[in-house]
Each structure stands twice: as structure tokens, then as C-alpha cells.
Design a protein around this motif. Structure first.
Motif, PDB file in Angstrom:
ATOM      1  N   ALA A  68       2.706  -8.114   8.445  1.00 26.47           N
ATOM      2  CA  ALA A  68       3.989  -7.564   8.894  1.00 26.47           C
ATOM      3  C   ALA A  68       4.600  -6.608   7.881  1.00 26.47           C
ATOM      4  O   ALA A  68       5.559  -5.901   8.199  1.00 26.47           O
ATOM      5  N   SER A  69       4.047  -6.554   6.680  1.00 25.63           N
ATOM      6  CA  SER A  69       4.563  -5.632   5.670  1.00 25.63           C
ATOM      7  C   SER A  69       3.997  -4.226   5.831  1.00 25.63           C
ATOM      8  O   SER A  69       4.275  -3.354   5.000  1.00 25.63           O
ATOM      9  N   ALA A  70       3.217  -3.973   6.880  1.00 31.21           N
ATOM     10  CA  ALA A  70       2.595  -2.662   7.080  1.00 31.21           C
ATOM     11  C   ALA A  70       3.589  -1.497   7.036  1.00 31.21           C
ATOM     12  O   ALA A  70       3.321  -0.494   6.365  1.00 31.21           O
ATOM     13  N   PRO A  71       4.747  -1.569   7.723  1.00 32.64           N
ATOM     14  CA  PRO A  71       5.674  -0.430   7.641  1.00 32.64           C
ATOM     15  C   PRO A  71       6.138  -0.134   6.220  1.00 32.64           C
ATOM     16  O   PRO A  71       6.319   1.027   5.842  1.00 32.64           O
ATOM     17  N   VAL A  72       6.322  -1.184   5.423  1.00 33.31           N
ATOM     18  CA  VAL A  72       6.744  -0.978   4.040  1.00 33.31           C
ATOM     19  C   VAL A  72       5.669  -0.238   3.264  1.00 33.31           C
ATOM     20  O   VAL A  72       5.948   0.707   2.505  1.00 33.31           O
ATOM     21  N   TRP A  73       4.403  -0.642   3.451  1.00 32.15           N
ATOM     22  CA  TRP A  73       3.302   0.028   2.753  1.00 32.15           C
ATOM     23  C   TRP A  73       3.139   1.465   3.229  1.00 32.15           C
ATOM     24  O   TRP A  73       2.816   2.356   2.432  1.00 32.15           O
ATOM     25  N   MET A  74       3.363   1.700   4.514  1.00 26.88           N
ATOM     26  CA  MET A  74       3.275   3.067   5.034  1.00 26.88           C
ATOM     27  C   MET A  74       4.328   3.956   4.386  1.00 26.88           C
ATOM     28  O   MET A  74       4.049   5.090   3.973  1.00 26.88           O
ATOM     29  N   LEU A  75       5.553   3.441   4.293  1.00 28.24           N
ATOM     30  CA  LEU A  75       6.627   4.222   3.691  1.00 28.24           C
ATOM     31  C   LEU A  75       6.367   4.456   2.209  1.00 28.24           C
ATOM     32  O   LEU A  75       6.600   5.550   1.694  1.00 28.24           O
ATOM     33  N   LEU A  76       5.876   3.427   1.503  1.00 25.20           N
ATOM     34  CA  LEU A  76       5.587   3.569   0.077  1.00 25.20           C
ATOM     35  C   LEU A  76       4.454   4.563  -0.175  1.00 25.20           C
ATOM     36  O   LEU A  76       4.524   5.394  -1.076  1.00 25.20           O
TER      37      LEU A  76
ATOM     38  N   GLY B 113       2.746  10.453  13.452  1.00 29.75           N
ATOM     39  CA  GLY B 113       2.760  10.158  12.030  1.00 29.75           C
ATOM     40  C   GLY B 113       2.611   8.668  11.748  1.00 29.75           C
ATOM     41  O   GLY B 113       2.933   7.828  12.585  1.00 29.75           O
ATOM     42  N   PRO B 114       2.119   8.332  10.558  1.00 30.45           N
ATOM     43  CA  PRO B 114       1.869   6.928  10.215  1.00 30.45           C
ATOM     44  C   PRO B 114       3.126   6.094  10.049  1.00 30.45           C
ATOM     45  O   PRO B 114       3.097   4.878  10.256  1.00 30.45           O
ATOM     46  N   ALA B 115       4.233   6.694   9.645  1.00 29.70           N
ATOM     47  CA  ALA B 115       5.445   5.912   9.413  1.00 29.70           C
ATOM     48  C   ALA B 115       5.953   5.281  10.702  1.00 29.70           C
ATOM     49  O   ALA B 115       6.294   4.092  10.741  1.00 29.70           O
TER      50      ALA B 115
END
Length: 304
Positions: free
Chosen positions: A103-111, A254-256
Motif C-alpha cells: 500500500a506504500s506504492a504511491p509514496v514510493w512513486m512520489l519519492l 503518469g506513474p503518480a
């Protein structure tokens, strides 16, 4: 990047559904098929199914050779690593922990976008990430904060964390390819040909991993009709169909934004698990869908 349309939203919703089934199948095969062998067999079968559709790309090996480094990295982080790490993770980690980390995928995408591509997340993306993560937490905790407090880290959790980080790199590499893969310099590969090139490199990485596994911790495969059916599913659904849909969605919005759709995976996994156990969906499934959908809407709103 283009705006989110109903067609692209469907394309980005399909992979989480198929990947949820992949997680259920991977967990069910623990003890029957070694994890890295499962990953290698999956991609060999997917390669055989994809070859009739994309074989023309092999008629110009020079175009592949000129871009081998980018393509080899795509095959490593997208095809060769993610599912291998996930199959390894479920050997020692619990479904709750793995889902929380995924579930942390969006955080990693943004980082990843911020650190390597200079993409600063907006307030809407951050707010959408919070809503989406809240929805995931709701469904995996079954509406109980006490369940979340009992989570502890094991080696499989770290493997899943690495898998999510690599997946974010893969998604950004699709959205921001090098100059040799943009515009007029990009070979005229259709989706099947481009995916075949990725799978070729990814299968090589997966086979290498399976070979190391066979030497370090050899284990026999316990064949059965269920194992064969599971292999067919993971080769067709989570591999060919999901990767095609995900690649189209990521390259469009886009990935985000696409990352928020990946948070539907644990929700679908919860529904599938409930269905397999003969249980009706609970209130928290509906609540999670609402929160995750709100996160997708908020994150995809145009900036003023």
C-alpha cells in the motif's frame, strides 16, 4: 500527460484485480512450488504465449542491441524482480504485512519522481495518497485499529518493501524513457513487441534467479492439476494482460496517478479471499472502495 478517462481508469483497475489473484495464487502454492522457480516458469509460459504476437521484433536485433541497457533494466525491475520478491515475501511474511507494505506504492512513486525525475508532488497528490492509504488500512485491518497495532516486521516484509521500490522505478522508466525510446527515435514496436522485449530480458533474469535458488535451497515441485491451472493463470492474467494494461495507463496519465490504482489490489484481494471462504463482503470493503476512489479522484484533479 493526458487526463484520466473512463477507458484509462478501467485499464488501471484491471491490473490490481489480476495482481490480487496473483497474490492469492502465490500464497496457495507455498510448499508446492519454490518461489523463484514459480516466477521463472510463469515468465517462460508468458513468453511462449506472447511470441506469436510480437515475434516480428526479433527480425531487427540491432534495434534491441542499441537499447539493451535500458531494456535489460526494464526487464530486471519490472518483470524479473517484482514477482520474484513477492513470492519470496509470502514465504515468511503474513498477508496483512505484505498488503500494508504494498500500500506504500504511491509514496514510493512520489519519492522516485521527486528524487530522480524532478517531479514535485502537489497537494492533491499528497491528499489523494492519504485517502487511498486510509482505504487500504481499513480493509486490511477489518475496521480494527488493534489489528494494525499488532503488525511486526519479518524478512519477507523487507523483500516486499524492495519489490515496491523497484516497481516504482519500473513505472517511471515507462513514463520517462530515454531519448532512444521517444519520438522518432523509438522503434515502431507495437505493444506486443515492446512487451516481448521486456519479457525476454525479464525471463533471463528470472531464470538466473531460479538457477541460484536450485543450487542454494533445492526443492522439488509437487505437480497437480491445481498447480498447472495456477501457472496458466499467473502467466496470462497478472503477466500479459496486466502488464499491457498497466503500461498503457502509466504512459497516458503518469506513474503518480497510476500508483493510486495499485492500492485497489488489497481491496480486491480481500474480496477474493472472502469469496473463496464463502463469506459475504463486509462494510469495510465498501468503505475502502470509497476512500480509494476518492483518492484517485483527488489526485487526478487538474491543477489550477
Amino acid at each position: 500527460m493526458s487526463a484520466l478517462t473512463p477507458r484509462i481508469a478501467f485499464m488501471l483497475t484491471l491490473p490490481p484485480l489480476l495482481w490480487a489473484g496473483n497474490a492469492v495464487v502465490g500464497r496457495a502454492l507455498v510448499g508446492s512450488v519454490p518461489p523463484l522457480a514459480l516466477n521463472a516458469m510463469r515468465w517462460w509460459l508468458a513468453l511462449a504465449l506472447l511470441l506469436p504476437l510480437g515475434w516480428r521484433v526479433l527480425r531487427a536485433p540491432g534495434k534491441i542491441g542499441a537499447r539493451w541497457l535500458h531494456l535489460a533494466l526494464l526487464g530486471l525491475v519490472g518483470v524479473g524482480s517484482y514477482n520474484a520478491l513477492q513470492y519470496l515475501a509470502v514465504q515468511t511474511s503474513t498477508p496483512l504485512n505484505v498488503t500494508l507494505i504494498a500500500a506504500s506504492a504511491p509514496v514510493w512513486m512520489l519519492l522516485t519522481g521527486l528524487l530522480f525525475y524532478g517531479e514535485r508532488p502537489g497537494a492533491r497528490q499528497i491528499g489523494g495518497a492519504a485517502l487511498s492509504l486510509a482505504g487500504v488500512a481499513l480493509v486490511i485491518s477489518r475496521g480494527s485499529l488493534e489489528t494494525l497495532r499488532q503488525v511486526t516486521l519479518v524478512p519477507g516484509d523487507l523483500l516486499m518493501l524492495l519489490a515496491i521500490a523497484l516497481w516504482s522505478v519500473y513505472s517511471w522508466m515507462l513514463a520517462r524513457p530515454p531519448a532512444s525510446m521517444r519520438g522518432d527515435d523509438r522503434p515502431a514496436w507495437n505493444w506486443a513487441e515492446f512487451l516481448l522485449v521486456q519479457v525476454l530480458f525479464g525471463t533471463a533474469w528470472a531464470t538466473l534467479g531460479a538457477g541460484v535458488e536450485a543450487q542454494v535451497s533445492p526443492a522439488a515441485i509437487i505437480w497437480s492439476p491445481g498447480v498447472v491451472a495456477a501457472l496458466v493463470y499467473v502467466a496470462v492474467g497478472p503477466s500479459l494482460i496486466a502488464y499491457r494494461a498497466w503500461g498503457l495507463g502509466v504512459s497516458t496519465v503518469g506513474p503518480a496517478i497510476a500508483a493510486f490504482f495499485s492500492n485497489l489490489t488489497p481491496v480486491f484481494a480481500g474480496v477474493l479471499s472472502a469469496a473463496l471462504l464463502g463469506e459475504a463482503p463486509s462494510w469495510y470493503h465498501a468503505g475502502a472502495f470509497a476512500l480509494i476512489a476518492a483518492g484517485i479522484v483527488v489526485s487526478s484533479l487538474p491543477r489550477r
